[in-house]
Design a protein around this motif. Structure first.
Motif, PDB file in Angstrom:
ATOM      1  N   GLY A 139       0.799  -1.218   0.000  1.00  0.00           N
ATOM      2  CA  GLY A 139       0.000   0.000   0.000  1.00  0.00           C
ATOM      3  C   GLY A 139       0.829   1.265   0.000  1.00  0.00           C
ATOM      4  O   GLY A 139       2.064   1.241  -0.009  1.00  0.00           O
ATOM      5  N   ILE A 140       0.114   2.375   0.013  1.00  0.00           N
ATOM      6  CA  ILE A 140       0.744   3.697   0.120  1.00  0.00           C
ATOM      7  C   ILE A 140       0.107   4.441   1.287  1.00  0.00           C
ATOM      8  O   ILE A 140      -0.980   4.094   1.761  1.00  0.00           O
ATOM      9  CB  ILE A 140       0.588   4.512  -1.195  1.00  0.00           C
ATOM     10  CG1 ILE A 140      -0.890   4.669  -1.584  1.00  0.00           C
ATOM     11  CG2 ILE A 140       1.354   3.857  -2.322  1.00  0.00           C
ATOM     12  CD1 ILE A 140      -1.480   6.007  -1.306  1.00  0.00           C
ATOM     13  N   ASP A 141       0.801   5.457   1.730  1.00  0.00           N
ATOM     14  CA  ASP A 141       0.272   6.359   2.756  1.00  0.00           C
ATOM     15  C   ASP A 141      -0.404   7.523   2.035  1.00  0.00           C
ATOM     16  O   ASP A 141       0.280   8.366   1.453  1.00  0.00           O
ATOM     17  CB  ASP A 141       1.417   6.862   3.638  1.00  0.00           C
ATOM     18  CG  ASP A 141       0.954   7.836   4.715  1.00  0.00           C
ATOM     19  OD1 ASP A 141      -0.237   8.200   4.725  1.00  0.00           O
ATOM     20  OD2 ASP A 141       1.798   8.239   5.540  1.00  0.00           O
ATOM     21  N   PRO A 142      -1.722   7.597   2.014  1.00  0.00           N
ATOM     22  CA  PRO A 142      -2.399   8.651   1.243  1.00  0.00           C
ATOM     23  C   PRO A 142      -2.068  10.066   1.700  1.00  0.00           C
ATOM     24  O   PRO A 142      -2.180  11.012   0.916  1.00  0.00           O
ATOM     25  CB  PRO A 142      -3.884   8.332   1.428  1.00  0.00           C
ATOM     26  CG  PRO A 142      -3.955   7.503   2.666  1.00  0.00           C
ATOM     27  CD  PRO A 142      -2.682   6.722   2.711  1.00  0.00           C
ATOM     28  N   ALA A 251       7.709   0.793  -4.693  1.00  0.00           N
ATOM     29  CA  ALA A 251       8.259   1.970  -5.374  1.00  0.00           C
ATOM     30  C   ALA A 251       7.410   2.358  -6.578  1.00  0.00           C
ATOM     31  O   ALA A 251       7.138   3.547  -6.812  1.00  0.00           O
ATOM     32  CB  ALA A 251       9.696   1.697  -5.806  1.00  0.00           C
ATOM     33  N   GLY A 252       6.981   1.374  -7.352  1.00  0.00           N
ATOM     34  CA  GLY A 252       6.137   1.667  -8.503  1.00  0.00           C
ATOM     35  C   GLY A 252       4.765   2.174  -8.100  1.00  0.00           C
ATOM     36  O   GLY A 252       4.190   3.052  -8.760  1.00  0.00           O
ATOM     37  N   LEU A 253       4.218   1.638  -7.011  1.00  0.00           N
ATOM     38  CA  LEU A 253       2.917   2.096  -6.533  1.00  0.00           C
ATOM     39  C   LEU A 253       2.997   3.543  -6.062  1.00  0.00           C
ATOM     40  O   LEU A 253       2.103   4.358  -6.343  1.00  0.00           O
ATOM     41  CB  LEU A 253       2.437   1.196  -5.402  1.00  0.00           C
ATOM     42  CG  LEU A 253       0.979   1.384  -4.973  1.00  0.00           C
ATOM     43  CD1 LEU A 253       0.023   0.947  -6.075  1.00  0.00           C
ATOM     44  CD2 LEU A 253       0.692   0.609  -3.683  1.00  0.00           C
ATOM     45  N   GLU A 254       4.073   3.896  -5.358  1.00  0.00           N
ATOM     46  CA  GLU A 254       4.232   5.265  -4.874  1.00  0.00           C
ATOM     47  C   GLU A 254       4.414   6.244  -6.027  1.00  0.00           C
ATOM     48  O   GLU A 254       3.891   7.366  -5.985  1.00  0.00           O
ATOM     49  CB  GLU A 254       5.412   5.336  -3.910  1.00  0.00           C
ATOM     50  CG  GLU A 254       5.142   4.634  -2.587  1.00  0.00           C
ATOM     51  CD  GLU A 254       6.342   4.596  -1.665  1.00  0.00           C
ATOM     52  OE1 GLU A 254       6.145   4.457  -0.452  1.00  0.00           O
ATOM     53  OE2 GLU A 254       7.483   4.710  -2.156  1.00  0.00           O
ATOM     54  N   ARG A 310      -4.993   1.900  -3.150  1.00  0.00           N
ATOM     55  CA  ARG A 310      -4.227   0.841  -2.494  1.00  0.00           C
ATOM     56  C   ARG A 310      -3.553   1.402  -1.243  1.00  0.00           C
ATOM     57  O   ARG A 310      -2.366   1.684  -1.230  1.00  0.00           O
ATOM     58  CB  ARG A 310      -3.193   0.268  -3.466  1.00  0.00           C
ATOM     59  CG  ARG A 310      -3.798  -0.452  -4.661  1.00  0.00           C
ATOM     60  CD  ARG A 310      -4.514  -1.717  -4.220  1.00  0.00           C
ATOM     61  NE  ARG A 310      -5.149  -2.416  -5.316  1.00  0.00           N
ATOM     62  CZ  ARG A 310      -4.630  -3.445  -5.964  1.00  0.00           C
ATOM     63  NH1 ARG A 310      -3.424  -3.866  -5.640  1.00  0.00           N
ATOM     64  NH2 ARG A 310      -5.293  -4.048  -6.913  1.00  0.00           N
ATOM     65  N   THR A 311      -4.320   1.587  -0.205  1.00  0.00           N
ATOM     66  CA  THR A 311      -3.787   2.152   1.032  1.00  0.00           C
ATOM     67  C   THR A 311      -3.444   1.036   2.015  1.00  0.00           C
ATOM     68  O   THR A 311      -3.915  -0.108   1.892  1.00  0.00           O
ATOM     69  CB  THR A 311      -4.814   3.086   1.688  1.00  0.00           C
ATOM     70  OG1 THR A 311      -5.955   2.297   2.092  1.00  0.00           O
ATOM     71  CG2 THR A 311      -5.266   4.166   0.713  1.00  0.00           C
ATOM     72  N   TRP A 312      -2.640   1.385   3.013  1.00  0.00           N
ATOM     73  CA  TRP A 312      -2.327   0.402   4.051  1.00  0.00           C
ATOM     74  C   TRP A 312      -3.555   0.063   4.880  1.00  0.00           C
ATOM     75  O   TRP A 312      -3.664  -1.047   5.418  1.00  0.00           O
ATOM     76  CB  TRP A 312      -1.184   0.896   4.922  1.00  0.00           C
ATOM     77  CG  TRP A 312       0.116   0.821   4.204  1.00  0.00           C
ATOM     78  CD1 TRP A 312       0.877   1.853   3.734  1.00  0.00           C
ATOM     79  CD2 TRP A 312       0.797  -0.386   3.813  1.00  0.00           C
ATOM     80  NE1 TRP A 312       1.985   1.377   3.078  1.00  0.00           N
ATOM     81  CE2 TRP A 312       1.968   0.009   3.110  1.00  0.00           C
ATOM     82  CE3 TRP A 312       0.545  -1.735   3.983  1.00  0.00           C
ATOM     83  CZ2 TRP A 312       2.864  -0.915   2.586  1.00  0.00           C
ATOM     84  CZ3 TRP A 312       1.434  -2.669   3.465  1.00  0.00           C
ATOM     85  CH2 TRP A 312       2.582  -2.246   2.776  1.00  0.00           C
TER      86      TRP A 312
END
Length: 330
Positions: A139-142, A251-254, A310-312
């Motif tokens: 995930g990412i941090d929104p 890295a790609g998701l961010e 795609r969040t944590w």
């Protein structure tokens, strides 16, 4: 529920406080964010890892131990990467979080050791035949991307590309390929963010992964997550022609969450993670594709829309759904 998250030790000490001031590897970052998201769902979470420190703002307790395994009163134990710890844990449910492991020998050996192996992608799941599997994702941090606009062509530097992955995942050939592309598009620049210090390894190893000719390449060193997100917001594309079989690729998701289209290849799970510009070995065609402003704007907006879902928090919800299924089957 009482949840214990047991994390593999490494050369670099870290805790939730580290994310604000230093860069961290993907597995370490994932552990911090997942623990916080589980705590926000109302669970009591203990992270057994490299250091003890005060609880995180969401209430996660950090307990520093050299060997995180052992008896516990937890309802759920999530073991990160080290299957040998599983038999020593006592808990109602034991989950094995496999991260970047790709060898079936790294997985739990018997059903008694573990209830479920958590795989990150369909590609990753093929590494564990015969195991009880559940697919989650990274995930990412929104919060890092909420003020970053997607599709903002005028605010991006045309031709500025970012490499934000590990040096040992193909940076040497990626620079060589970039330099060949630059003969056709001289405005291309490659900006490398990161370094071996992300994992606590010595920087003396970095020259092994970088060619002597570094024309057109700028090295920025490792940055904390918040600063890296702001750098990605200035880039026209994320450059990753790798050979590494990514099991997901944070890295790609961010990069996509920052509205930065990806120029990468169909290796590993990248075909599942990268949505803005289909991964292709025809790298020149992808560059040409993104040089057209309306196309770039569309890819940028699509990237951000999909990645920011795609969040944590959604990862934590997925993990708890796995536990719910297990409890229903008990």
């Amino acid at each position: 529920m009482n949840i214990v998250l047991a994390v593999a030790p490494g050369p670099k000490a870290w805790s939730w406080q580290t994310l604000e001031t230093q860069p961290l590897g993907g597995s370490e970052t994932a552990a911090i964010y997942l623990a916080d998201s589980l705590a926000k769902l109302g669970h009591r979470v203990v992270l057994r890892g490299p250091v003890s420190c005060e609880p995180s703002p969401s209430g996660v307790q950090y307990v520093g131990v050299s060997d995180p395994s052992g008896p516990t009163d937890a309802d759920v134990v999530i073991v990160s990467r080290v299957r040998q710890w599983l038999p020593a844990f006592t808990a109602k449910y034991k989950l094995f979080w496999s991260h970047d492991l790709m060898n079936v020998d790294d997985a739990p050996r018997t059903p008694q050791d573990c209830d479920v192996v958590l795989a990150l992608s369909r590609f990753h799941s093929r590494s564990f035949p015969g195991r009880q599997l559940a697919l989650i994702h990274n995930g990412i941090d929104p919060e890092l991307f909420k003020d970053i606009k997607a599709g903002n062509w005028k605010e991006r530097q045309l031709g500025k590309m970012a490499w934000t992955s590990n040096f040992d995942r193909g940076l040497f050939p990626a620079i060589r390929i970039f330099q060949k592309m630059r003969t056709r598009w001289p405005q291309l620049e490659l900006h490398v963010y990161g370094g071996m210090d992300v994992y606590g390894w010595g920087k003396e190893r970095e020259p092994l992964y970088v060619p002597v000719d570094r024309d057109g390449v700028t090295f920025h060193g490792s940055l904390p997550k918040r600063e890296l997100a702001q750098e990605l917001a200035t880039c026209w594309a994320w450059w990753y022609p790798t050979w590494w079989p990514e099991t997901y690729c944070i890295a790609g998701l961010e990069a996509q969450a920052a509205g930065t289209p990806c120029i990468t290849v169909p290796v590993g799970a990248l075909t599942e993670t990268v949505h803005a510009c289909k991964p292709s070995y025809a790298l020149a065609d992808t560059i040409e594709h993104l040089m057209y402003r309306p196309t770039w704007e569309g890819e940028s907006k699509r990237a951000a829309t999909l990645a920011r879902r795609r969040t944590w928090d959604s990862v934590a919800e997925g993990v708890m759904k796995v536990v719910e299924v297990l409890s229903g089957a008990a």
